[in-house]
Scaffold this active site. Structure first.
Site, PDB file in Angstrom:
ATOM      1  N   PRO A  77       0.794  -1.222   0.000  1.00 16.92           N
ATOM      2  CA  PRO A  77       0.000   0.000   0.000  1.00 16.92           C
ATOM      3  C   PRO A  77       0.829   1.276   0.000  1.00 16.92           C
ATOM      4  O   PRO A  77       1.848   1.375   0.674  1.00 16.92           O
ATOM      5  CB  PRO A  77      -0.822  -0.104   1.288  1.00 16.92           C
ATOM      6  CG  PRO A  77      -0.106  -1.094   2.127  1.00 16.92           C
ATOM      7  CD  PRO A  77       0.557  -2.035   1.180  1.00 16.92           C
ATOM      8  N   ASN A  78       0.336   2.229  -0.771  1.00 16.66           N
ATOM      9  CA  ASN A  78       0.862   3.603  -0.854  1.00 16.66           C
ATOM     10  C   ASN A  78       2.167   3.716  -1.641  1.00 16.66           C
ATOM     11  O   ASN A  78       2.653   4.818  -1.878  1.00 16.66           O
ATOM     12  CB  ASN A  78       1.019   4.234   0.547  1.00 16.66           C
ATOM     13  CG  ASN A  78      -0.293   4.230   1.311  1.00 16.66           C
ATOM     14  OD1 ASN A  78      -1.284   4.737   0.796  1.00 16.66           O
ATOM     15  ND2 ASN A  78      -0.328   3.635   2.481  1.00 16.66           N
ATOM     16  N   ARG A  81       5.183  10.938  -2.334  1.00 17.03           N
ATOM     17  CA  ARG A  81       4.807  10.565  -0.968  1.00 17.03           C
ATOM     18  C   ARG A  81       5.987  10.810  -0.022  1.00 17.03           C
ATOM     19  O   ARG A  81       7.034  10.163  -0.165  1.00 17.03           O
ATOM     20  CB  ARG A  81       4.453   9.072  -0.961  1.00 17.03           C
ATOM     21  CG  ARG A  81       4.206   8.521   0.405  1.00 17.03           C
ATOM     22  CD  ARG A  81       4.164   7.000   0.424  1.00 17.03           C
ATOM     23  NE  ARG A  81       3.930   6.532   1.760  1.00 17.03           N
ATOM     24  CZ  ARG A  81       4.148   5.295   2.173  1.00 17.03           C
ATOM     25  NH1 ARG A  81       4.590   4.371   1.330  1.00 17.03           N
ATOM     26  NH2 ARG A  81       3.926   4.955   3.418  1.00 17.03           N
ATOM     27  N   TYR A 101      11.087   8.830   1.760  1.00 14.34           N
ATOM     28  CA  TYR A 101      11.131   7.762   0.753  1.00 14.34           C
ATOM     29  C   TYR A 101      11.860   8.148  -0.528  1.00 14.34           C
ATOM     30  O   TYR A 101      12.005   7.324  -1.427  1.00 14.34           O
ATOM     31  CB  TYR A 101       9.697   7.320   0.418  1.00 14.34           C
ATOM     32  CG  TYR A 101       8.968   6.757   1.625  1.00 14.34           C
ATOM     33  CD1 TYR A 101       9.435   5.604   2.262  1.00 14.34           C
ATOM     34  CD2 TYR A 101       7.834   7.383   2.147  1.00 14.34           C
ATOM     35  CE1 TYR A 101       8.788   5.093   3.386  1.00 14.34           C
ATOM     36  CE2 TYR A 101       7.175   6.876   3.260  1.00 14.34           C
ATOM     37  CZ  TYR A 101       7.657   5.736   3.866  1.00 14.34           C
ATOM     38  OH  TYR A 101       7.026   5.228   4.974  1.00 14.34           O
ATOM     39  N   ASN A 145       8.154  -5.555  -0.561  1.00 15.02           N
ATOM     40  CA  ASN A 145       7.982  -4.369   0.269  1.00 15.02           C
ATOM     41  C   ASN A 145       6.494  -4.284   0.560  1.00 15.02           C
ATOM     42  O   ASN A 145       5.712  -3.792  -0.265  1.00 15.02           O
ATOM     43  CB  ASN A 145       8.482  -3.099  -0.424  1.00 15.02           C
ATOM     44  CG  ASN A 145       8.386  -1.885   0.510  1.00 15.02           C
ATOM     45  OD1 ASN A 145       7.799  -1.979   1.592  1.00 15.02           O
ATOM     46  ND2 ASN A 145       8.947  -0.766   0.094  1.00 15.02           N
ATOM     47  N   ALA A 147       2.958  -0.783   4.998  1.00 15.08           N
ATOM     48  CA  ALA A 147       2.478  -0.871   6.383  1.00 15.08           C
ATOM     49  C   ALA A 147       1.977  -2.268   6.748  1.00 15.08           C
ATOM     50  O   ALA A 147       1.950  -2.624   7.934  1.00 15.08           O
ATOM     51  CB  ALA A 147       1.385   0.166   6.604  1.00 15.08           C
ATOM     52  N   HIS A 180       3.864  -4.532   9.175  1.00 14.23           N
ATOM     53  CA  HIS A 180       3.774  -4.433  10.632  1.00 14.23           C
ATOM     54  C   HIS A 180       2.457  -4.957  11.193  1.00 14.23           C
ATOM     55  O   HIS A 180       2.255  -4.939  12.396  1.00 14.23           O
ATOM     56  CB  HIS A 180       3.951  -2.956  11.047  1.00 14.23           C
ATOM     57  CG  HIS A 180       5.054  -2.263  10.309  1.00 14.23           C
ATOM     58  ND1 HIS A 180       6.364  -2.675  10.396  1.00 14.23           N
ATOM     59  CD2 HIS A 180       5.051  -1.213   9.429  1.00 14.23           C
ATOM     60  CE1 HIS A 180       7.128  -1.887   9.627  1.00 14.23           C
ATOM     61  NE2 HIS A 180       6.347  -1.003   9.024  1.00 14.23           N
ATOM     62  N   ASP A 201       1.673 -15.797   7.084  1.00 18.74           N
ATOM     63  CA  ASP A 201       1.226 -17.161   6.779  1.00 18.74           C
ATOM     64  C   ASP A 201       1.460 -17.501   5.305  1.00 18.74           C
ATOM     65  O   ASP A 201       1.832 -18.634   4.985  1.00 18.74           O
ATOM     66  CB  ASP A 201      -0.258 -17.333   7.118  1.00 18.74           C
ATOM     67  CG  ASP A 201      -0.501 -17.482   8.613  1.00 18.74           C
ATOM     68  OD1 ASP A 201       0.477 -17.659   9.365  1.00 18.74           O
ATOM     69  OD2 ASP A 201      -1.674 -17.414   9.021  1.00 18.74           O
ATOM     70  N   GLU A 241      12.643  -9.409   2.341  1.00 21.80           N
ATOM     71  CA  GLU A 241      11.930  -8.199   2.779  1.00 21.80           C
ATOM     72  C   GLU A 241      12.716  -6.959   2.334  1.00 21.80           C
ATOM     73  O   GLU A 241      13.949  -6.938   2.439  1.00 21.80           O
ATOM     74  CB  GLU A 241      11.818  -8.240   4.314  1.00 21.80           C
ATOM     75  CG  GLU A 241      11.129  -7.053   4.924  1.00 21.80           C
ATOM     76  CD  GLU A 241      11.005  -7.171   6.456  1.00 21.80           C
ATOM     77  OE1 GLU A 241      11.517  -8.162   7.052  1.00 21.80           O
ATOM     78  OE2 GLU A 241      10.406  -6.259   7.042  1.00 21.80           O
ATOM     79  N   HIS A 290      12.679  -2.514   2.317  1.00 22.28           N
ATOM     80  CA  HIS A 290      12.109  -1.211   2.692  1.00 22.28           C
ATOM     81  C   HIS A 290      13.028  -0.099   2.214  1.00 22.28           C
ATOM     82  O   HIS A 290      14.259  -0.224   2.319  1.00 22.28           O
ATOM     83  CB  HIS A 290      11.946  -1.078   4.211  1.00 22.28           C
ATOM     84  CG  HIS A 290      11.065  -2.122   4.797  1.00 22.28           C
ATOM     85  ND1 HIS A 290       9.697  -2.098   4.664  1.00 22.28           N
ATOM     86  CD2 HIS A 290      11.357  -3.242   5.495  1.00 22.28           C
ATOM     87  CE1 HIS A 290       9.185  -3.154   5.264  1.00 22.28           C
ATOM     88  NE2 HIS A 290      10.172  -3.873   5.771  1.00 22.28           N
ATOM     89  N   LEU A 291      12.429   0.978   1.744  1.00 25.48           N
ATOM     90  CA  LEU A 291      13.229   2.163   1.388  1.00 25.48           C
ATOM     91  C   LEU A 291      13.828   2.797   2.642  1.00 25.48           C
ATOM     92  O   LEU A 291      15.026   3.094   2.698  1.00 25.48           O
ATOM     93  CB  LEU A 291      12.337   3.184   0.672  1.00 25.48           C
ATOM     94  CG  LEU A 291      11.777   2.703  -0.667  1.00 25.48           C
ATOM     95  CD1 LEU A 291      10.311   3.043  -0.781  1.00 25.48           C
ATOM     96  CD2 LEU A 291      12.563   3.282  -1.815  1.00 25.48           C
ATOM     97  N   SER A 292      12.976   3.025   3.635  1.00 23.15           N
ATOM     98  CA  SER A 292      13.427   3.599   4.905  1.00 23.15           C
ATOM     99  C   SER A 292      13.874   2.455   5.813  1.00 23.15           C
ATOM    100  O   SER A 292      13.760   1.280   5.442  1.00 23.15           O
ATOM    101  CB  SER A 292      12.279   4.372   5.563  1.00 23.15           C
ATOM    102  OG  SER A 292      11.247   3.474   5.949  1.00 23.15           O
ATOM    103  N   ARG A 346      12.431   4.208  13.142  1.00 24.25           N
ATOM    104  CA  ARG A 346      11.291   5.125  13.062  1.00 24.25           C
ATOM    105  C   ARG A 346      10.342   4.887  14.247  1.00 24.25           C
ATOM    106  O   ARG A 346      10.774   4.415  15.288  1.00 24.25           O
ATOM    107  CB  ARG A 346      10.612   4.967  11.693  1.00 24.25           C
ATOM    108  CG  ARG A 346      11.567   5.345  10.545  1.00 24.25           C
ATOM    109  CD  ARG A 346      10.923   5.163   9.179  1.00 24.25           C
ATOM    110  NE  ARG A 346       9.719   5.981   9.053  1.00 24.25           N
ATOM    111  CZ  ARG A 346       8.826   5.825   8.085  1.00 24.25           C
ATOM    112  NH1 ARG A 346       9.007   4.885   7.158  1.00 24.25           N
ATOM    113  NH2 ARG A 346       7.753   6.592   8.034  1.00 24.25           N
ATOM    114  N   ARG A 371       6.512   0.647  13.957  1.00 25.14           N
ATOM    115  CA  ARG A 371       7.140   0.062  12.758  1.00 25.14           C
ATOM    116  C   ARG A 371       8.263  -0.912  13.110  1.00 25.14           C
ATOM    117  O   ARG A 371       8.903  -1.479  12.228  1.00 25.14           O
ATOM    118  CB  ARG A 371       7.721   1.160  11.858  1.00 25.14           C
ATOM    119  CG  ARG A 371       6.684   2.096  11.285  1.00 25.14           C
ATOM    120  CD  ARG A 371       7.313   3.102  10.325  1.00 25.14           C
ATOM    121  NE  ARG A 371       6.494   4.280  10.223  1.00 25.14           N
ATOM    122  CZ  ARG A 371       5.441   4.408   9.398  1.00 25.14           C
ATOM    123  NH1 ARG A 371       5.117   3.441   8.566  1.00 25.14           N
ATOM    124  NH2 ARG A 371       4.723   5.515   9.382  1.00 25.14           N
TER     125      ARG A 371
END
Ligand code: DQA
Length: 148
Positions: A13-14, A21, A26, A78, A81, A84, A91, A102, A104-106, A111, A115
Site C-alpha cells: 500500500p501507498n 509521498r 522515501y 515491500n 504498512a 507491521h 502465513d 523483505e 524497505h526504502l526507509s 522510526r 514500525r
C-alpha cells in the site's frame, strides 16, 4: 535457450505514490523509476523481474502463491504498512517454498515504535532496509545469489 529465472517484486500500500509521498523519507524516485533500475540490473544478472503493486492485502497474498505456482526463483516484498500488521502475509510466506526477501526504502527500526515489529521478517530469508531505492537493488543481488 533456457528461460531466465524470474524474481517477483511485490509492493504494498501507498507505494504507488512514491516520488511524491513523503519524499524526505522515501526519496523522489517513482516506483516506475525503481522498476527501470531493477530491469537493468536483472538483465546484467541474467534474471527477469515481474514487478507489481497493490493497495490490497489479499492481492499480495495471491501473488505470493502465484510466485510459487509459476516457479519464480524468489520474491522481493515491500509490504509497506502491512509489514507491521499482516499475519496473513506471514502465513502466505510460510505457505510457499519460494524464498522471500523483505525490502524497505526507509529503515523502519529507526522510526516510530509501531514500525519496529515485522511479521514479514518472521519468515523472510533476508531484509534490506534504509538504503532508499537501492534497497531493492541490494535485495535483487541477494536473490541472484540464492541457490536455484
Ligand atoms: C516502508 C516502511 C513502512 O513502515 C511503511 O509503512 C511503508 C514503506 C518502506 O519502504 O520504507 O509504506 O515499507
Amino acid at each position: 535457450m533456457a528461460a531466465r529465472p524470474t524474481i517477483f517484486v511485490l509492493n504494498g500500500p501507498n507505494l504507488n505514490l512514491l516520488g511524491t509521498r513523503e519524499p524526505e523519507i522515501y526519496g523522489t524516485q517513482t516506483l516506475d523509476d525503481i522498476g527501470a533500475m531493477l530491469s537493468e540490473r536483472a538483465d546484467a544478472l541474467g534474471l527477469l523481474i515481474d514487478m507489481r503493486q497493490s493497495n490490497h492485502e489479499g492481492h499480495l497474498v495471491d501473488w505470493l502463491h502465484e510466485a510459487q505456482a509459476s516457479g519464480a526463483k524468489a520474491v522481493l516484498l515491500n509490504a509497506g504498512a502491512y509489514t507491521h500488521t499482516s499475519i496473513a502475509l506471514l502465513d502466505a510466506i510460510k505457505s510457499i517454498r519460494t524464498p522471500v526477501i523483505e525490502v524497505h526504502l526507509s529503515d523502519p527500526k529507526t522510526r516510530e515504535s509501531f514500525r519496529h515489529h515485522s511479521y514479514v521478517g518472521l519468515a523472510a530469508v533476508a531484509c534490506f532496509a534504509g538504503h532508499g531505492a537501492n534497497s531493492y537493488v541490494l535485495a535483487l543481488d541477494a536473490a541472484a545469489a540464492l541457490p536455484l
